[in-house]
Design a protein around this motif. Structure first.
Motif, short mmCIF file in Angstrom:
data_model
loop_
_atom_site.label_atom_id
_atom_site.label_comp_id
_atom_site.label_asym_id
_atom_site.label_seq_id
_atom_site.Cartn_x
_atom_site.Cartn_y
_atom_site.Cartn_z
N MET A 1 0.92 -1.23 0.03
CA MET A 1 0.25 -0.05 0.19
C MET A 1 1.00 1.09 0.19
N ILE A 2 0.51 2.16 -0.85
CA ILE A 2 1.24 3.31 -0.89
C ILE A 2 0.29 4.60 -1.04
N PRO A 3 0.55 5.47 -0.20
CA PRO A 3 -0.34 6.71 -0.07
C PRO A 3 0.42 7.78 -1.09
N THR A 4 -0.04 8.45 -1.95
CA THR A 4 0.76 9.53 -2.56
C THR A 4 -0.13 10.79 -3.09
N ARG A 5 0.43 11.90 -3.21
CA ARG A 5 -0.09 12.99 -3.53
C ARG A 5 0.91 13.74 -4.21
N ASP A 6 0.48 14.15 -5.60
CA ASP A 6 1.33 14.67 -6.27
C ASP A 6 2.84 14.33 -6.35
N ASP A 7 2.94 13.05 -6.48
CA ASP A 7 4.36 12.49 -6.32
C ASP A 7 4.76 11.55 -7.65
N ALA A 8 4.18 11.79 -8.70
CA ALA A 8 4.17 10.85 -10.09
C ALA A 8 5.53 10.28 -10.10
N GLU A 9 6.42 11.19 -10.35
CA GLU A 9 7.90 10.54 -10.76
C GLU A 9 8.50 9.69 -9.76
N ALA A 10 8.24 10.13 -8.57
CA ALA A 10 8.90 9.10 -7.54
C ALA A 10 8.09 7.81 -7.40
N LEU A 11 6.64 7.96 -7.55
CA LEU A 11 5.77 6.88 -7.56
C LEU A 11 6.19 5.73 -8.59
N ALA A 12 6.24 6.30 -9.70
CA ALA A 12 7.01 5.50 -10.89
C ALA A 12 8.16 4.49 -10.52
N VAL A 13 8.90 5.20 -9.91
CA VAL A 13 10.23 4.44 -9.50
C VAL A 13 9.90 3.56 -8.37
N CYS A 14 9.14 3.63 -7.42
CA CYS A 14 8.56 2.86 -6.41
C CYS A 14 8.02 1.63 -6.92
N LEU A 15 7.07 1.97 -7.88
CA LEU A 15 6.19 0.69 -8.67
C LEU A 15 7.02 0.06 -9.45
N ALA A 16 8.12 0.63 -10.13
CA ALA A 16 9.14 -0.36 -11.00
C ALA A 16 9.78 -1.17 -10.01
N ALA A 17 10.28 -0.57 -8.80
CA ALA A 17 10.99 -1.55 -7.68
C ALA A 17 10.08 -2.69 -7.32
N LEU A 18 8.64 -2.75 -7.12
CA LEU A 18 7.91 -3.55 -6.90
C LEU A 18 7.67 -4.90 -7.87
N ARG A 19 7.72 -4.17 -9.11
CA ARG A 19 7.72 -5.08 -10.09
C ARG A 19 8.79 -6.16 -10.24
N ARG A 20 9.92 -5.71 -9.78
CA ARG A 20 11.00 -6.51 -9.58
C ARG A 20 11.18 -7.36 -8.49
N GLN A 21 10.38 -7.59 -7.56
CA GLN A 21 10.34 -8.43 -6.35
C GLN A 21 10.63 -9.93 -6.63
N THR A 22 11.38 -10.27 -5.82
CA THR A 22 11.66 -11.86 -5.90
C THR A 22 10.21 -12.85 -5.55
N VAL A 23 9.46 -12.18 -4.61
CA VAL A 23 8.01 -12.47 -4.59
C VAL A 23 7.14 -11.52 -4.93
N ALA A 24 6.37 -11.66 -5.73
CA ALA A 24 5.31 -10.72 -6.19
C ALA A 24 4.25 -10.16 -5.29
N PRO A 25 4.13 -9.22 -4.76
CA PRO A 25 2.97 -8.70 -3.86
C PRO A 25 1.73 -9.09 -4.38
N TRP A 26 0.81 -9.77 -3.56
CA TRP A 26 -0.57 -10.18 -3.90
C TRP A 26 -1.51 -9.05 -4.92
N GLU A 27 -1.07 -7.90 -4.51
CA GLU A 27 -1.68 -6.58 -4.85
C GLU A 27 -0.85 -5.40 -4.60
#
Length: 243
Positions: A1-27
């Motif tokens: 879970m990620i709360p965000t407000r007007d932080d699109a650039e940083a959020l994209a980097v965070c979500l890219a990191a979650l995409r590379r997880q050795t165990v994928a998050p359920w959601e």
């Protein structure tokens, strides 16, 4: 879970990191807290489930995210968090190994300071937070940039957390209390921005928020009472009922 407000650039980097997880998050749940930029669109493009929370402020956004999450364990990051590839796997392993563990928290390293100062500043800032928060709580605190909480624990205390201008992670730790097991795990280290330290107004705002969080929770249980519960355990409840 990620709360965000007007932080699109940083959020994209965070979500890219979650995409590379050795165990994928359920959601992946992203709470859009009234953004005027492309945060919601970025989240959707990365496959996250987007939840809208129009009450501006991290406490309201975080609460909306915890409510919306469907997994048994809710892992929490901030938009500027940079988890390594084993972050989700580490949380899953610790929670599965200890059914009594209700919350887990990690630490961070600043990634946008000069290289020579990153280690010192990270240790000083986060070390001070953990030390003083531990003394105030009577147990390990939570740090919203790298933490996890069981959904059943959140549901048990959701009415006790504040939606005011408080540090929501510290406030949640207060609500969980010294009788629940919260643990610090140094392996849950994430990269974070040092933007919270930049500017006198920003530092003052964070300090004011910290004192507000402490005052609000100490009205319910001052630190000496919390430490008594920590030390005495079930005897503390019995003594309270007998008086």
């Amino acid at each position: 879970m990620i709360p965000t407000r007007d932080d699109a650039e940083a959020l994209a980097v965070c979500l890219a990191a979650l995409r590379r997880q050795t165990v994928a998050p359920w959601e992946v749940v992203v709470v859009d807290n009234g953004s005027s930029d492309e945060s919601a669109a970025i989240a959707a493009a990365w496959g996250a489930r987007v939840v809208s929370e129009l009450r501006v402020g991290i406490p309201a956004a975080a609460a909306a995210g915890y409510d919306a999450a469907k997994g048994d364990v809710i892992a929490r990051l901030d938009a500027d968090s940079r988890p390594d590839e084993g972050w989700v796997e580490r949380i899953a392993a610790r929670m599965n190994a200890d059914p009594e563990l209700v919350a887990l928290t990690g630490t961070g390293r600043f990634v946008d300071l000069p290289a020579w100062s990153r280690t010192v500043m990270s240790a000083a800032y986060l070390g001070a937070y953990y030390l003083f928060a531990y003394l105030a709580l009577g147990h390990a605190p939570l740090w919203g940039s790298s933490m996890a909480v069981r959904r059943e624990a959140w549901l048990a205390v959701r009415e006790d957390v504040s939606l005011e201008d408080v540090h929501d992670d510290l406030d949640l730790a207060f609500a969980l209390g010294p009788h629940r097991r919260i643990r610090f795990d140094r392996a849950l280290t994430v990269g974070v921005s040092a933007r919270s330290l930049r500017g006198r107004a920003q530092r003052r705002r964070r300090l004011d928020r910290a004192w507000r969080t402490l005052r609000l929770n100490w009205r319910q249980a001052p630190p000496w009472r919390r430490w008594w519960h920590r030390i005495a355990g079930p005897r503390a409840d019995g003594a309270a009922q007998a008086t």
